[in-house]
Structures are given as C-alpha cells and as structure tokens.
Enzyme design. Structure first.
Site, PDB file in Angstrom:
ATOM      1  N   TYR A 137      41.907  39.702  83.683  1.00 55.37           N
ATOM      2  CA  TYR A 137      41.029  38.857  82.611  1.00 55.37           C
ATOM      3  C   TYR A 137      41.775  39.168  80.925  1.00 55.37           C
ATOM      4  O   TYR A 137      41.692  38.185  80.282  1.00 55.37           O
ATOM      5  CB  TYR A 137      39.691  39.375  82.310  1.00 55.37           C
ATOM      6  CG  TYR A 137      38.542  38.204  81.758  1.00 55.37           C
ATOM      7  CD1 TYR A 137      38.468  38.450  80.445  1.00 55.37           C
ATOM      8  CD2 TYR A 137      38.136  37.228  82.536  1.00 55.37           C
ATOM      9  CE1 TYR A 137      37.630  37.380  79.673  1.00 55.37           C
ATOM     10  CE2 TYR A 137      37.328  36.357  81.775  1.00 55.37           C
ATOM     11  CZ  TYR A 137      36.936  36.461  80.552  1.00 55.37           C
ATOM     12  OH  TYR A 137      36.129  35.426  79.766  1.00 55.37           O
TER      13      TYR A 137
ATOM     14  N   TYR B 118      28.757  35.448  83.189  1.00 54.52           N
ATOM     15  CA  TYR B 118      29.460  34.458  84.434  1.00 54.52           C
ATOM     16  C   TYR B 118      28.361  34.645  85.467  1.00 54.52           C
ATOM     17  O   TYR B 118      28.021  35.841  86.095  1.00 54.52           O
ATOM     18  CB  TYR B 118      30.725  35.104  84.956  1.00 54.52           C
ATOM     19  CG  TYR B 118      31.701  34.782  83.838  1.00 54.52           C
ATOM     20  CD1 TYR B 118      32.250  35.785  83.092  1.00 54.52           C
ATOM     21  CD2 TYR B 118      32.790  33.801  84.211  1.00 54.52           C
ATOM     22  CE1 TYR B 118      33.521  35.289  82.248  1.00 54.52           C
ATOM     23  CE2 TYR B 118      33.831  33.264  83.584  1.00 54.52           C
ATOM     24  CZ  TYR B 118      34.219  34.184  82.363  1.00 54.52           C
ATOM     25  OH  TYR B 118      35.327  33.792  81.705  1.00 54.52           O
TER      26      TYR B 118
ATOM     27  N   HIS C 271      35.475  41.040  72.261  1.00 61.71           N
ATOM     28  CA  HIS C 271      34.870  41.226  73.399  1.00 61.71           C
ATOM     29  C   HIS C 271      35.288  42.479  74.348  1.00 61.71           C
ATOM     30  O   HIS C 271      36.325  42.300  74.616  1.00 61.71           O
ATOM     31  CB  HIS C 271      34.337  39.941  74.088  1.00 61.71           C
ATOM     32  CG  HIS C 271      33.066  39.068  73.582  1.00 61.71           C
ATOM     33  ND1 HIS C 271      32.632  38.155  74.322  1.00 61.71           N
ATOM     34  CD2 HIS C 271      32.670  39.303  72.544  1.00 61.71           C
ATOM     35  CE1 HIS C 271      31.489  37.815  73.527  1.00 61.71           C
ATOM     36  NE2 HIS C 271      31.650  38.398  72.320  1.00 61.71           N
TER      37      HIS C 271
ATOM     38  N   PRO D  71      38.756  26.621  84.689  1.00 62.63           N
ATOM     39  CA  PRO D  71      38.561  27.425  83.333  1.00 62.63           C
ATOM     40  C   PRO D  71      37.915  28.915  83.770  1.00 62.63           C
ATOM     41  O   PRO D  71      37.635  29.561  82.802  1.00 62.63           O
ATOM     42  CB  PRO D  71      37.923  26.593  82.558  1.00 62.63           C
ATOM     43  CG  PRO D  71      37.202  25.465  83.283  1.00 62.63           C
ATOM     44  CD  PRO D  71      38.198  25.316  84.438  1.00 62.63           C
TER      45      PRO D  71
ATOM     46  N   LYS E  80      42.118  31.211  81.667  1.00 59.29           N
ATOM     47  CA  LYS E  80      43.724  31.491  81.836  1.00 59.29           C
ATOM     48  C   LYS E  80      44.353  30.077  81.330  1.00 59.29           C
ATOM     49  O   LYS E  80      45.419  30.293  81.080  1.00 59.29           O
ATOM     50  CB  LYS E  80      43.887  31.711  83.183  1.00 59.29           C
ATOM     51  CG  LYS E  80      43.442  33.057  83.495  1.00 59.29           C
ATOM     52  CD  LYS E  80      44.183  34.164  82.997  1.00 59.29           C
ATOM     53  CE  LYS E  80      43.173  35.246  82.605  1.00 59.29           C
ATOM     54  NZ  LYS E  80      43.148  35.855  81.523  1.00 59.29           N
TER      55      LYS E  80
END
Ligand code: FAS
Ligand code: PHB
Length: 389
Positions: A384, A200, A72, A292, A296
């Site tokens: 990220y 998100y 991704h 979550p 991580k």
C-alpha cells in the site's frame, strides 16, 4: 518545430515527466487534447505513495503538497460491523500522503507555465510517425492547422483512450485485461470526513470506501452495478447506502451533505507489453490500468515516469542508452506487482454478483487472516505504501 521529447498527454504522467526533464535542461513539448481547465475538472486519485512525493519534490513542485497534504499512518479494513486497523508506520516505517491528483496536476501546470515550457492544448488527430525509426515526428491539428514536431523520442502519456498504445503494431504488443462486473460510484462533498483515516469496507451490500481530500472535503465510493448511472442515485440514496455499508458505530459520525461531484468509474485490470516500441515509450494509464482499490493508478504512473526520466537523463547526459533500453522491463516488473495488489484487494473487498457461499467463506477467511497475521499485514502495508522503485 523540433524538440528532444514530445510528450503526448497533459495529465499527471506527462506533466511530471516534462517537469523533471525541464529541470535538467532537456526540452519537451506537451500535447494535450483538452484544455488545462478541463483536465483540472477530473476528480481521481487521492493517495500518494512516498515514491511519488519524492519525485514531486525532485521536480520542484511539492511546496503546496508539503503544506496542505497530510500523512496517514494506516487504514481501517471493515467486514460487516467489525473493523481493524493496519498501521503502515509500524509495519513499514513510512506513511502515505493524502493530496488529490487534481492538486498534483494543478501544481504541475503552474510549474510548467512558470518555466514557460511549451504545452499545446486542444490538439486533434495526433499521429506518431516513424517511432520505430531514428527520426520520429508527431503530426497533429490545432486551430484547424496541421502541425509537425520532429523529435528524438515520444512519451505516450495519453491515458487509456489515447493514441500512443494504438501506435504499437498489434503483432508487437500483447494486452492483458480483466473487466470487473461492477463499478465505483464516487461523490465529493464539502463535509468533514467520517473518520480520520480511510475505511475500506466489505459489507453484505457491497464494497464502500471512505476517503477525503482535506478536513472539509470528503471523497466516498460505493460499489455499484455497471448498469447504474450517476443520475440513478440521489444524494440521499447514496448517503443511506453508504451508512449501511460501514460499521454502524462509524456510520453514526457520517456527516451528509450535497455532492459537488458524482461519477461512476468502471473497474478493470489492464497491461500492455512491451511499454516501448522504438523511440516511443508508454507511461501511466496509456500502458496499464488498475482497479482503484489499492490506490495504485497514479502511483504506478509515477514509477514509470521515474524509470523513463532517468533513462532519458543518462542518454542525454552520458550518451548511455542502457536506461531507455531497460525501461519497459523495469517498469513492467513494478506494474505487475501493482496489478496483483489491486486485483487481490478488489477480490477481497467486493461482492461479486455470482459469488457462491464458498467464495464468500474464502473472502471472510482472507480478511480474518489479514486481521490476525502480522506477516499478512506487513505485506499489505508494504504494497500500500509503495514497493521500491
Ligand atoms: P490520464 O488519463 O490522467 O491523462 C492522460 C491525458 O492525455 C489526459 O489529460 C487526456 O486528455 C490526454 N489525451 C488523451 N488522448 C490524447 C491525444 N490523442 N492527444 C493528446 N492528449 C491526449 N487512481 C487512483 O489511484 N485512485 C483513484 O481513485 C482513481 N480514480 C480514477 C477514476 C477515473 C474515472 C479514472 C479514469 C482513473 C482513476 N484513477 C485513480 C487512475 C488515475 O488516477 C490514473 O492512474 C492517472 O490519471 C494516470 O495519469 P496519466 O497516465 O497521466 O493518464
Ligand atoms: C480516493 O481518495 O479517491 C481514493 C483513495 C484510496 C483508494 C482509491 C481512491 O484506494
């Protein structure tokens, strides 16, 4: 029995450490409270940082990951009915890999069995003895018989509810904790993902996350009350709520289907310091927990394993203890950065029960700043995809 390293916990942390040590001829025995089958029923993380992917390749367990995992190059952030894209690849030159923790754990178990490395399942009453001395040993019961393993070191990879952290005396360890006033209701469904990348979403009804495991296995989460239980939510209610929490033009592509797993995870931030006491080293969830949101949890367990594995390697190969002596300090330096990112993204994307109008304005301003500022997006992307080990 005697071994070099006793690893308590047959989850991803313990298995990865065991596999890396085995490849260098360092003997380790893994003690697991459950069965392999039970461990593999757990549905947890789905996003791998490149650091973890490199470690899995170094451990020789990345063949299936390399063929079935997929990259991704970015993610979608949504606020109400608007969304924007953050490109990890443009901003950091790297991607993340989508491949479930369950599959990582399966690959590690397969490798451990192929190597005929010792794993003892269904252990009970594990006690770590003399960790602060020069000759630690671990006692436990299995099949009603008490057992003892003498070792050089103990790796506490037994998760948040394990015994390892509790072995460090209260006057030695300091714990930091934040419990969030909401949880994540997650489902797994054999349906095509709603979007090719993760979404998100911060909506006026709460947080939602659209993720996946492959092109016909989707993973979705919605923020829920801590008083909820999975049985309170029919599949239909879940899908209806999810549709209302993501941008409407994306929700039109949502393919609903029966859930094959449904669970609620509470959200907490937690760190234990130090991560070492004598010859006991804590790794992964045994030492720290993150909400979550930032993906991580598993990935920070991986950097712990990297530091501990390399410390043990220089100890056994060169008689040099500098790596294990600096383990806790090095691991915690990265742990706290992961804690910060996970805390910050959780605050940015979730609706708090007691949120004031001002708090909401701050949240909107933060998301607007992220949408419009390159430096903010670069910082988000660097966190990220994973900060350097
Ligand atoms: P684990 O908890 O995975 O493994 C510890 C192992 O030790 C277990 O197999 C346990 O049975 C065993 N054990 C415990 N006590 C023992 C004892 N006394 N003796 C022997 N064995 C013992 N992370 C993400 O990045 N994304 C997510 O979406 C996500 N979702 C999660 C959902 C839930 C419900 C939970 C609990 C965690 C989630 N995480 C997520 C975090 C998760 O992926 C962890 O970071 C990861 O499992 C850490 O791996 P370990 O440190 O190996 O701990
Ligand atoms: C998941 O796919 O389970 C997942 C992905 C990203 C997260 C958390 C969970 O931040």
């Amino acid at each position: 029995m005697k071994t070099s390293v006793v690893i308590i916990g047959g989850g991803p942390s313990g298995l990865l450490l065991g596999q890396l040590l085995h490849r260098k001829g360092i003997d380790a025995i893994v003690l697991e409270r459950k069965t392999r089958e039970y461990v593999l029923t757990r549905i947890r993380a789905g996003i791998l940082e490149t650091g973890l992917v490199s470690l899995l390749r170094e451990a020789g367990v990345a063949d299936r990951l390399d063929s079935e995992g997929f990259a991704h190059e970015g993610t979608i952030i949504a606020l109400d009915d608007e969304e924007f894209h953050i490109s990890f690849r443009d901003l950091t030159g790297t991607d993340v890999i989508v491949y479930g923790q369950t599959e990582v754990t399966r690959d590690l178990y397969d490798a451990r069995e192929a190597a005929d490395a010792k794993t003892i399942f269904n252990v009970e009453d594990v006690v770590i003895n003399d960790a602060d001395g020069d000759a630690p040993f671990v006692t436990f019961n299995v099949d009603g018989k008490s057992q003892r393993i003498d070792c050089d070191f103990v790796a506490g990879c037994d998760g948040f509810h394990g015994v390892s952290r509790q072995t460090i005396p209260l006057d030695v360890r300091k714990e930091y904790e934040k419990v969030y006033p909401f949880g994540w209701l997650g489902i797994l469904s054999e349906t095509p993902p709603v979007n090719e990348e993760l979404i998100y979403s911060n909506s006026d009804r709460g947080f939602a996350l659209c993720s996946m495991r492959n092109q016909n296995l989707s993973r979705y989460y919605i923020q829920c009350s801590l008083s909820d239980s999975p049985d309170d939510w029919t599949d239909e209610a879940f899908w209806e709520e999810l549709r209302r929490r993501i941008p409407s033009h994306l929700a039109e592509n949502l393919v609903a289907g029966p859930s094959i797993e449904k669970s609620i995870a509470p959200l907490r931030s937690f760190v234990t310091e130090p991560m070492r006491w004598g010859r006991l080293f804590l790794c992964g969830d045994a030492a720290h927990i993150v909400p979550p949101t930032g993906a991580k949890g598993l990935n920070t367990a991986a950097s712990d394993v990297h530091y501990l594995y390399n410390g043990l390697l220089t100890y056994y190969q060169d008689g040099d203890s500098s790596g294990i002596d600096s383990y806790s300090e090095k691991a915690l330096a990265r742990v706290w950065k992961a804690e910060r990112f996970s805390w910050a993204t959780t605050n940015m994307l979730h609706r708090y029960p007691d949120q004031s109008e001002f708090d909401l304005k701050m949240q909107r301003a933060e998301i607007e700043f992220l949408r419009t500022n390159d430096a903010a997006q670069r910082a988000f992307a660097q966190n990220y995809v994973g900060l350097p080990y």
